[in-house]
Design a protein around this motif. Structure first.
Motif, PDB file in Angstrom:
ATOM      1  N   GLN A 161       0.824  -1.213   0.000  1.00 17.19           N
ATOM      2  CA  GLN A 161       0.000   0.000   0.000  1.00 17.19           C
ATOM      3  C   GLN A 161       0.855   1.258   0.000  1.00 17.19           C
ATOM      4  O   GLN A 161       0.383   2.338  -0.380  1.00 17.19           O
ATOM      5  CB  GLN A 161      -0.954  -0.029   1.196  1.00 17.19           C
ATOM      6  N   GLN A 162       2.117   1.136   0.396  1.00 14.08           N
ATOM      7  CA  GLN A 162       3.047   2.251   0.269  1.00 14.08           C
ATOM      8  C   GLN A 162       3.544   2.412  -1.160  1.00 14.08           C
ATOM      9  O   GLN A 162       4.198   3.402  -1.486  1.00 14.08           O
ATOM     10  CB  GLN A 162       4.258   2.042   1.186  1.00 14.08           C
ATOM     11  N   GLY A 163       3.250   1.410  -2.005  1.00 14.25           N
ATOM     12  CA  GLY A 163       3.693   1.459  -3.395  1.00 14.25           C
ATOM     13  C   GLY A 163       5.023   0.782  -3.639  1.00 14.25           C
ATOM     14  O   GLY A 163       5.564   0.868  -4.745  1.00 14.25           O
ATOM     15  N   ASP A 164       5.554   0.088  -2.637  1.00 12.32           N
ATOM     16  CA  ASP A 164       6.843  -0.601  -2.778  1.00 12.32           C
ATOM     17  C   ASP A 164       6.599  -2.076  -3.088  1.00 12.32           C
ATOM     18  O   ASP A 164       6.651  -2.935  -2.205  1.00 12.32           O
ATOM     19  CB  ASP A 164       7.666  -0.446  -1.493  1.00 12.32           C
ATOM     20  N   THR A 165       6.322  -2.371  -4.351  1.00  8.73           N
ATOM     21  CA  THR A 165       5.967  -3.730  -4.753  1.00  8.73           C
ATOM     22  C   THR A 165       7.117  -4.709  -4.537  1.00  8.73           C
ATOM     23  O   THR A 165       6.900  -5.839  -4.083  1.00  8.73           O
ATOM     24  CB  THR A 165       5.543  -3.759  -6.233  1.00  8.73           C
TER      25      THR A 165
END
Length: 445
Positions: free
Chosen positions: A135-139
Protein backbone atom coordinates in the motif's frame (compact mmCIF):
# COMPACT_ATOMS: atom_id res chain seq x y z
CA UNK A 1 -7.91 -5.97 36.38
CA UNK A 2 -11.70 -5.56 36.31
CA UNK A 3 -13.51 -4.95 33.02
CA UNK A 4 -17.18 -4.02 33.04
CA UNK A 5 -19.33 -5.00 30.08
CA UNK A 6 -22.81 -3.56 29.80
CA UNK A 7 -25.73 -5.28 28.14
CA UNK A 8 -26.88 -1.98 26.61
CA UNK A 9 -23.85 -1.76 24.34
CA UNK A 10 -22.34 -5.23 24.19
CA UNK A 11 -20.29 -6.71 21.37
CA UNK A 12 -21.66 -10.23 21.89
CA UNK A 13 -25.10 -9.52 20.37
CA UNK A 14 -26.70 -10.70 23.62
CA UNK A 15 -30.29 -9.76 24.45
CA UNK A 16 -30.31 -10.59 28.17
CA UNK A 17 -27.82 -10.50 31.02
CA UNK A 18 -27.92 -14.29 31.21
CA UNK A 19 -27.18 -14.62 27.49
CA UNK A 20 -24.38 -12.09 27.77
CA UNK A 21 -22.72 -14.01 30.58
CA UNK A 22 -23.10 -17.31 28.72
CA UNK A 23 -21.49 -15.87 25.59
CA UNK A 24 -18.64 -14.33 27.56
CA UNK A 25 -17.87 -17.66 29.21
CA UNK A 26 -17.98 -19.42 25.84
CA UNK A 27 -15.57 -16.86 24.35
CA UNK A 28 -12.80 -17.98 26.71
CA UNK A 29 -13.59 -21.68 27.03
CA UNK A 30 -10.80 -22.83 24.69
CA UNK A 31 -8.11 -20.76 26.42
CA UNK A 32 -5.84 -22.31 29.02
CA UNK A 33 -6.56 -19.33 31.28
CA UNK A 34 -10.21 -18.36 31.76
CA UNK A 35 -11.03 -15.04 33.45
CA UNK A 36 -13.58 -14.95 36.23
CA UNK A 37 -16.99 -13.80 34.94
CA UNK A 38 -19.49 -12.28 37.40
CA UNK A 39 -23.01 -11.23 36.48
CA UNK A 40 -24.07 -7.68 37.37
CA UNK A 41 -27.39 -5.87 37.18
CA UNK A 42 -26.29 -4.13 33.96
CA UNK A 43 -24.26 -6.93 32.36
CA UNK A 44 -21.06 -8.61 33.55
CA UNK A 45 -17.67 -8.05 35.11
CA UNK A 46 -14.49 -9.80 33.98
CA UNK A 47 -11.69 -10.29 36.45
CA UNK A 48 -8.50 -10.72 34.41
CA UNK A 49 -5.04 -11.37 35.84
CA UNK A 50 -2.29 -8.99 34.76
CA UNK A 51 -0.19 -11.91 33.52
CA UNK A 52 0.75 -13.10 30.01
CA UNK A 53 -2.07 -15.66 30.17
CA UNK A 54 -4.51 -12.97 31.31
CA UNK A 55 -3.43 -10.67 28.49
CA UNK A 56 -4.10 -13.46 25.99
CA UNK A 57 -7.67 -13.48 27.30
CA UNK A 58 -7.79 -9.69 26.91
CA UNK A 59 -6.68 -10.04 23.27
CA UNK A 60 -9.49 -12.56 22.78
CA UNK A 61 -11.93 -10.00 24.12
CA UNK A 62 -10.49 -7.42 21.73
CA UNK A 63 -11.09 -9.84 18.85
CA UNK A 64 -14.76 -10.03 19.80
CA UNK A 65 -15.05 -6.26 19.58
CA UNK A 66 -13.19 -6.18 16.27
CA UNK A 67 -15.58 -8.78 14.83
CA UNK A 68 -18.48 -6.68 16.07
CA UNK A 69 -17.15 -3.70 14.07
CA UNK A 70 -15.96 -1.85 17.16
CA UNK A 71 -12.31 -1.31 16.17
CA UNK A 72 -11.56 1.49 18.63
CA UNK A 73 -12.61 -0.56 21.67
CA UNK A 74 -10.74 -3.55 20.28
CA UNK A 75 -7.55 -1.52 19.88
CA UNK A 76 -7.85 -0.27 23.45
CA UNK A 77 -7.86 -3.85 24.70
CA UNK A 78 -4.89 -4.77 22.49
CA UNK A 79 -2.86 -1.80 23.70
CA UNK A 80 -3.68 -2.60 27.32
CA UNK A 81 -2.47 -6.15 26.73
CA UNK A 82 0.81 -4.84 25.30
CA UNK A 83 1.32 -2.56 28.33
CA UNK A 84 1.14 -5.54 30.68
CA UNK A 85 2.78 -8.07 28.33
CA UNK A 86 5.11 -6.47 25.75
CA UNK A 87 5.93 -9.95 24.38
CA UNK A 88 2.34 -10.56 23.28
CA UNK A 89 3.00 -10.66 19.52
CA UNK A 90 -0.68 -11.18 18.69
CA UNK A 91 -1.68 -7.95 20.42
CA UNK A 92 1.19 -6.09 18.73
CA UNK A 93 0.12 -7.47 15.32
CA UNK A 94 -3.49 -6.49 15.89
CA UNK A 95 -2.53 -2.92 16.74
CA UNK A 96 -0.39 -2.94 13.60
CA UNK A 97 -3.44 -4.00 11.62
CA UNK A 98 -5.41 -1.11 13.12
CA UNK A 99 -2.68 1.30 12.03
CA UNK A 100 -2.74 -0.27 8.56
CA UNK A 101 -6.49 0.40 8.34
CA UNK A 102 -5.79 4.03 9.18
CA UNK A 103 -3.07 4.13 6.49
CA UNK A 104 -0.40 4.78 9.14
CA UNK A 105 1.99 2.59 7.16
CA UNK A 106 5.22 3.45 8.91
CA UNK A 107 3.79 2.73 12.36
CA UNK A 108 2.12 -0.44 11.08
CA UNK A 109 5.42 -1.75 9.68
CA UNK A 110 7.19 -0.90 12.95
CA UNK A 111 4.63 -2.91 14.91
CA UNK A 112 4.68 -5.86 12.50
CA UNK A 113 8.48 -5.91 12.75
CA UNK A 114 8.17 -5.86 16.52
CA UNK A 115 5.73 -8.78 16.44
CA UNK A 116 8.04 -10.79 14.20
CA UNK A 117 10.96 -10.18 16.55
CA UNK A 118 8.87 -11.94 19.18
CA UNK A 119 7.61 -14.68 16.86
CA UNK A 120 9.24 -14.94 13.38
CA UNK A 121 6.65 -17.55 12.34
CA UNK A 122 3.46 -15.59 12.95
CA UNK A 123 1.59 -15.60 9.63
CA UNK A 124 -0.63 -12.60 10.36
CA UNK A 125 2.35 -10.31 11.02
CA UNK A 126 4.03 -11.34 7.75
CA UNK A 127 0.81 -10.77 5.83
CA UNK A 128 0.18 -7.36 7.41
CA UNK A 129 3.78 -6.28 6.80
CA UNK A 130 3.56 -7.24 3.12
CA UNK A 131 0.28 -5.36 2.73
CA UNK A 132 1.78 -2.28 4.35
CA UNK A 133 4.67 -2.15 1.89
CA UNK A 134 2.32 -2.83 -1.02
CA UNK A 135 0.00 0.00 0.00
CA UNK A 136 3.05 2.25 0.27
CA UNK A 137 3.69 1.46 -3.39
CA UNK A 138 6.84 -0.60 -2.78
CA UNK A 139 5.97 -3.73 -4.75
CA UNK A 140 9.47 -5.19 -4.72
CA UNK A 141 9.80 -4.89 -0.94
CA UNK A 142 6.31 -6.33 -0.51
CA UNK A 143 7.36 -9.32 -2.65
CA UNK A 144 10.48 -9.92 -0.54
CA UNK A 145 8.50 -9.62 2.70
CA UNK A 146 5.81 -11.93 1.36
CA UNK A 147 8.35 -14.52 0.23
CA UNK A 148 10.12 -14.37 3.59
CA UNK A 149 6.76 -15.00 5.23
CA UNK A 150 5.84 -18.00 3.09
CA UNK A 151 9.25 -19.56 3.72
CA UNK A 152 9.20 -19.04 7.49
CA UNK A 153 5.60 -20.26 7.85
CA UNK A 154 5.98 -23.31 5.60
CA UNK A 155 5.19 -25.66 8.48
CA UNK A 156 2.66 -23.35 10.15
CA UNK A 157 -0.82 -24.59 10.96
CA UNK A 158 -3.04 -21.66 10.06
CA UNK A 159 -6.74 -22.30 10.53
CA UNK A 160 -7.66 -18.71 9.72
CA UNK A 161 -6.71 -18.95 6.05
CA UNK A 162 -4.22 -16.10 6.41
CA UNK A 163 -1.39 -18.18 4.97
CA UNK A 164 -3.51 -18.91 1.90
CA UNK A 165 -3.95 -15.15 1.52
CA UNK A 166 -0.20 -14.72 1.91
CA UNK A 167 0.44 -17.25 -0.87
CA UNK A 168 -2.11 -15.62 -3.16
CA UNK A 169 -0.51 -12.25 -2.51
CA UNK A 170 2.93 -13.68 -3.32
CA UNK A 171 1.72 -14.94 -6.70
CA UNK A 172 -0.13 -11.69 -7.40
CA UNK A 173 2.97 -9.64 -6.62
CA UNK A 174 5.04 -11.90 -8.86
CA UNK A 175 2.64 -11.35 -11.74
CA UNK A 176 2.76 -7.59 -11.24
CA UNK A 177 6.56 -7.48 -11.11
CA UNK A 178 6.95 -9.74 -14.16
CA UNK A 179 4.50 -7.65 -16.18
CA UNK A 180 6.54 -4.54 -15.36
CA UNK A 181 10.00 -6.02 -15.99
CA UNK A 182 11.99 -6.42 -19.22
CA UNK A 183 14.25 -9.45 -18.84
CA UNK A 184 16.02 -8.97 -22.18
CA UNK A 185 18.93 -7.03 -20.60
CA UNK A 186 19.56 -9.96 -18.22
CA UNK A 187 19.57 -12.38 -21.16
CA UNK A 188 21.86 -10.19 -23.25
CA UNK A 189 24.19 -9.55 -20.33
CA UNK A 190 24.58 -13.24 -19.49
CA UNK A 191 24.92 -14.14 -23.16
CA UNK A 192 27.76 -11.63 -23.62
CA UNK A 193 29.48 -12.91 -20.49
CA UNK A 194 29.36 -16.51 -21.71
CA UNK A 195 30.52 -15.59 -25.20
CA UNK A 196 33.52 -13.88 -23.69
CA UNK A 197 34.21 -16.83 -21.40
CA UNK A 198 35.05 -19.31 -24.17
CA UNK A 199 35.17 -17.15 -27.29
CA UNK A 200 32.22 -18.90 -28.93
CA UNK A 201 29.12 -17.20 -30.26
CA UNK A 202 25.72 -18.11 -28.88
CA UNK A 203 22.73 -18.18 -31.21
CA UNK A 204 19.24 -17.97 -29.74
CA UNK A 205 16.25 -18.64 -31.95
CA UNK A 206 12.61 -19.71 -31.82
CA UNK A 207 11.81 -23.13 -33.22
CA UNK A 208 8.41 -24.69 -32.56
CA UNK A 209 9.52 -27.92 -34.26
CA UNK A 210 11.75 -28.97 -31.33
CA UNK A 211 10.40 -31.71 -29.07
CA UNK A 212 11.19 -30.05 -25.75
CA UNK A 213 10.35 -26.55 -24.53
CA UNK A 214 13.96 -25.44 -25.10
CA UNK A 215 17.22 -27.08 -26.15
CA UNK A 216 20.90 -26.27 -25.85
CA UNK A 217 23.35 -27.56 -28.45
CA UNK A 218 26.75 -27.22 -26.80
CA UNK A 219 29.53 -26.57 -29.29
CA UNK A 220 32.55 -28.85 -29.15
CA UNK A 221 35.44 -27.57 -27.05
CA UNK A 222 37.57 -27.33 -30.20
CA UNK A 223 36.37 -25.54 -33.33
CA UNK A 224 34.45 -22.39 -34.19
CA UNK A 225 30.88 -23.67 -34.09
CA UNK A 226 28.48 -21.60 -31.98
CA UNK A 227 26.46 -22.77 -29.02
CA UNK A 228 22.82 -22.94 -30.10
CA UNK A 229 19.77 -22.33 -27.94
CA UNK A 230 16.33 -22.98 -29.38
CA UNK A 231 12.97 -22.50 -27.71
CA UNK A 232 9.32 -22.94 -28.57
CA UNK A 233 7.92 -19.49 -29.21
CA UNK A 234 4.36 -20.70 -28.64
CA UNK A 235 5.07 -21.52 -24.98
CA UNK A 236 4.85 -19.07 -22.05
CA UNK A 237 7.94 -17.91 -20.14
CA UNK A 238 10.22 -17.95 -23.19
CA UNK A 239 12.65 -15.53 -21.50
CA UNK A 240 12.95 -17.90 -18.59
CA UNK A 241 13.45 -20.92 -20.85
CA UNK A 242 16.37 -19.15 -22.53
CA UNK A 243 17.87 -18.04 -19.22
CA UNK A 244 17.79 -21.61 -17.93
CA UNK A 245 19.72 -22.83 -20.95
CA UNK A 246 22.25 -20.02 -20.65
CA UNK A 247 22.93 -21.00 -17.05
CA UNK A 248 23.20 -24.64 -18.09
CA UNK A 249 25.79 -23.57 -20.66
CA UNK A 250 27.61 -21.65 -17.93
CA UNK A 251 27.86 -24.90 -15.94
CA UNK A 252 29.36 -26.65 -18.97
CA UNK A 253 31.93 -23.88 -19.41
CA UNK A 254 32.92 -24.04 -15.76
CA UNK A 255 33.30 -27.83 -15.87
CA UNK A 256 35.35 -27.60 -19.09
CA UNK A 257 37.68 -25.16 -17.41
CA UNK A 258 38.47 -27.84 -14.85
CA UNK A 259 38.60 -30.57 -17.48
CA UNK A 260 35.63 -32.22 -15.77
CA UNK A 261 32.82 -31.76 -18.26
CA UNK A 262 30.91 -34.87 -19.30
CA UNK A 263 28.29 -35.85 -21.82
CA UNK A 264 25.09 -37.60 -20.74
CA UNK A 265 23.37 -39.54 -23.52
CA UNK A 266 20.73 -42.11 -24.25
CA UNK A 267 22.64 -44.43 -26.57
CA UNK A 268 21.67 -47.40 -28.70
CA UNK A 269 22.96 -49.60 -25.89
CA UNK A 270 20.70 -47.81 -23.38
CA UNK A 271 17.75 -48.27 -25.76
CA UNK A 272 18.54 -51.98 -25.98
CA UNK A 273 18.52 -52.14 -22.18
CA UNK A 274 15.13 -50.43 -22.12
CA UNK A 275 13.71 -52.88 -24.66
CA UNK A 276 15.03 -55.87 -22.73
CA UNK A 277 13.50 -54.65 -19.51
CA UNK A 278 10.14 -53.59 -20.87
CA UNK A 279 9.68 -55.46 -24.13
CA UNK A 280 7.28 -57.96 -22.57
CA UNK A 281 5.27 -55.19 -20.93
CA UNK A 282 4.75 -53.34 -24.22
CA UNK A 283 3.97 -56.57 -26.08
CA UNK A 284 0.72 -56.71 -24.10
CA UNK A 285 -0.55 -53.87 -26.28
CA UNK A 286 0.20 -55.60 -29.57
CA UNK A 287 -3.49 -56.31 -30.15
CA UNK A 288 -4.43 -52.68 -29.49
CA UNK A 289 -1.87 -50.89 -31.68
CA UNK A 290 -0.41 -51.38 -35.10
CA UNK A 291 3.23 -52.54 -34.94
CA UNK A 292 4.62 -49.23 -36.17
CA UNK A 293 2.44 -47.26 -33.72
CA UNK A 294 3.44 -49.48 -30.81
CA UNK A 295 7.12 -49.16 -31.67
CA UNK A 296 6.83 -45.38 -31.95
CA UNK A 297 5.00 -45.21 -28.62
CA UNK A 298 7.58 -47.40 -26.89
CA UNK A 299 10.41 -45.26 -28.26
CA UNK A 300 8.61 -42.13 -27.15
CA UNK A 301 8.36 -43.46 -23.59
CA UNK A 302 12.04 -44.43 -23.65
CA UNK A 303 13.15 -41.04 -24.99
CA UNK A 304 10.96 -39.04 -22.61
CA UNK A 305 11.96 -40.96 -19.52
CA UNK A 306 15.67 -40.98 -20.36
CA UNK A 307 15.52 -37.23 -21.02
CA UNK A 308 14.06 -36.74 -17.56
CA UNK A 309 16.80 -38.92 -16.05
CA UNK A 310 19.56 -37.05 -17.89
CA UNK A 311 18.38 -33.56 -17.02
CA UNK A 312 16.76 -33.89 -13.60
CA UNK A 313 19.82 -33.12 -11.47
CA UNK A 314 21.09 -30.34 -13.73
CA UNK A 315 17.66 -28.71 -13.85
CA UNK A 316 17.50 -28.60 -10.05
CA UNK A 317 20.98 -27.08 -9.85
CA UNK A 318 20.06 -24.50 -12.49
CA UNK A 319 17.02 -23.44 -10.46
CA UNK A 320 19.19 -23.22 -7.35
CA UNK A 321 21.66 -20.96 -9.17
CA UNK A 322 18.91 -18.74 -10.51
CA UNK A 323 17.44 -18.33 -7.04
CA UNK A 324 20.70 -17.38 -5.33
CA UNK A 325 22.66 -15.71 -8.15
CA UNK A 326 19.82 -13.80 -9.81
CA UNK A 327 17.42 -12.60 -7.08
CA UNK A 328 15.84 -10.18 -9.58
CA UNK A 329 14.51 -13.24 -11.43
CA UNK A 330 12.66 -14.68 -8.45
CA UNK A 331 9.19 -13.39 -9.41
CA UNK A 332 9.62 -14.93 -12.87
CA UNK A 333 11.05 -18.13 -11.42
CA UNK A 334 8.16 -18.46 -8.98
CA UNK A 335 5.56 -18.16 -11.75
CA UNK A 336 7.43 -20.60 -13.98
CA UNK A 337 7.81 -23.19 -11.22
CA UNK A 338 4.19 -22.77 -10.16
CA UNK A 339 3.06 -23.52 -13.71
CA UNK A 340 5.49 -26.45 -13.93
CA UNK A 341 4.10 -27.81 -10.66
CA UNK A 342 0.55 -27.65 -12.00
CA UNK A 343 1.60 -29.46 -15.18
CA UNK A 344 3.42 -32.14 -13.17
CA UNK A 345 0.37 -32.73 -10.97
CA UNK A 346 -1.77 -33.18 -14.08
CA UNK A 347 0.78 -35.44 -15.78
CA UNK A 348 1.06 -37.99 -12.96
CA UNK A 349 -2.59 -38.27 -12.01
CA UNK A 350 -4.00 -41.74 -12.80
CA UNK A 351 -4.94 -41.83 -16.47
CA UNK A 352 -5.25 -44.15 -19.45
CA UNK A 353 -1.92 -42.82 -20.71
CA UNK A 354 -0.09 -43.78 -17.51
CA UNK A 355 -1.63 -47.26 -17.69
CA UNK A 356 0.33 -47.71 -20.93
CA UNK A 357 3.65 -47.15 -19.15
CA UNK A 358 5.65 -49.57 -16.96
CA UNK A 359 4.88 -48.92 -13.31
CA UNK A 360 8.56 -48.74 -12.36
CA UNK A 361 9.03 -45.96 -14.92
CA UNK A 362 6.01 -44.10 -13.57
CA UNK A 363 7.30 -44.51 -10.00
CA UNK A 364 10.76 -43.19 -10.86
CA UNK A 365 9.27 -40.26 -12.75
CA UNK A 366 7.12 -39.47 -9.71
CA UNK A 367 10.18 -39.57 -7.46
CA UNK A 368 11.94 -36.96 -9.57
CA UNK A 369 8.87 -34.74 -9.69
CA UNK A 370 8.38 -35.02 -5.92
CA UNK A 371 12.03 -34.19 -5.15
CA UNK A 372 11.78 -31.12 -7.36
CA UNK A 373 8.48 -30.15 -5.71
CA UNK A 374 10.02 -30.46 -2.25
CA UNK A 375 12.96 -28.29 -3.25
CA UNK A 376 10.74 -25.62 -4.81
CA UNK A 377 8.61 -25.66 -1.64
CA UNK A 378 11.67 -24.77 0.40
CA UNK A 379 12.62 -21.97 -2.01
CA UNK A 380 9.26 -20.21 -1.94
CA UNK A 381 7.20 -21.83 0.79
CA UNK A 382 4.58 -23.14 -1.65
CA UNK A 383 4.19 -26.78 -0.70
CA UNK A 384 1.95 -29.02 -2.82
CA UNK A 385 3.85 -32.26 -2.16
CA UNK A 386 0.83 -33.75 -0.37
CA UNK A 387 -1.27 -33.23 -3.52
CA UNK A 388 0.76 -35.94 -5.25
CA UNK A 389 -0.85 -38.44 -2.85
CA UNK A 390 2.28 -40.56 -2.41
CA UNK A 391 2.53 -43.43 0.05
CA UNK A 392 4.79 -43.52 3.10
CA UNK A 393 7.45 -45.64 1.41
CA UNK A 394 7.58 -43.30 -1.56
CA UNK A 395 7.88 -40.20 0.63
CA UNK A 396 10.66 -41.84 2.63
CA UNK A 397 12.66 -42.39 -0.55
CA UNK A 398 11.93 -38.85 -1.69
CA UNK A 399 13.18 -37.51 1.65
CA UNK A 400 16.37 -39.56 1.43
CA UNK A 401 17.20 -38.47 -2.13
CA UNK A 402 16.26 -34.89 -1.32
CA UNK A 403 18.65 -34.87 1.63
CA UNK A 404 21.35 -36.26 -0.66
CA UNK A 405 20.77 -33.36 -3.03
CA UNK A 406 20.90 -30.81 -0.19
CA UNK A 407 24.09 -32.41 1.13
CA UNK A 408 25.57 -32.01 -2.35
CA UNK A 409 24.66 -28.31 -2.49
CA UNK A 410 26.06 -27.66 0.97
CA UNK A 411 29.25 -29.66 0.37
CA UNK A 412 31.03 -26.99 -1.69
CA UNK A 413 30.66 -28.86 -5.01
CA UNK A 414 33.11 -28.05 -7.79
CA UNK A 415 32.16 -27.65 -11.48
CA UNK A 416 31.65 -31.09 -13.00
CA UNK A 417 30.84 -32.81 -9.68
CA UNK A 418 27.16 -32.82 -10.64
CA UNK A 419 27.71 -35.70 -13.07
CA UNK A 420 28.55 -38.08 -10.22
CA UNK A 421 25.36 -37.01 -8.43
CA UNK A 422 23.37 -37.58 -11.62
CA UNK A 423 24.74 -41.12 -11.98
CA UNK A 424 24.12 -41.84 -8.31
CA UNK A 425 20.49 -40.71 -8.54
CA UNK A 426 19.89 -42.81 -11.66
CA UNK A 427 21.35 -45.87 -9.89
CA UNK A 428 19.32 -45.32 -6.72
CA UNK A 429 16.14 -45.10 -8.77
CA UNK A 430 17.07 -48.35 -10.51
CA UNK A 431 17.79 -46.94 -13.97
CA UNK A 432 21.53 -46.48 -14.17
CA UNK A 433 21.52 -48.66 -17.29
CA UNK A 434 19.37 -46.16 -19.21
CA UNK A 435 21.93 -43.35 -19.37
CA UNK A 436 25.56 -43.18 -20.49
CA UNK A 437 28.01 -40.65 -19.04
CA UNK A 438 31.29 -40.23 -20.90
CA UNK A 439 33.81 -37.71 -22.25
CA UNK A 440 32.88 -34.71 -24.35
CA UNK A 441 31.15 -34.46 -27.72
CA UNK A 442 28.26 -32.46 -29.09
CA UNK A 443 25.20 -32.67 -26.88
CA UNK A 444 21.63 -31.47 -26.87
CA UNK A 445 20.45 -30.58 -23.37
Amino acid sequence: MIISLKLADNAFDAKTVEELNDKIVKTFEELAYKPVVKPTDEGAELEIEETPAGMTALVQLGNVYLTAAKPEEAEDYYRTAIEHDPLNFIAVTNVGAACLDRKEFGEAIRLFDQALERNPYYVNAHYGRALAYLQQGDTERAFQVCMDGTQKTLQAVDNSGTRDNLLRLLVSLSEKLVSETDYKPVIEGLKAKLEQADGKKITISADDSIVHSATLQVAKAQGNEPHEIKYQLSLPFTDYLVLRKLIRLQMVQEARKRGKNKVVEFTASNLANFNRRFGVFFSNFATKMRPESLEAFKRGVADGFSYQLMNFVHDLIVEDRIYFDYPQLRPLQLLYLTRQEQESLTAIRPSKELDLMPQTVVNASRLMVLIASLYYANLYGINVVSEYHGNEKEYQKVDRLYEEFIDYLEGDPQPGDEYALLEDFAEEMGFGDLITVHGESGLIL
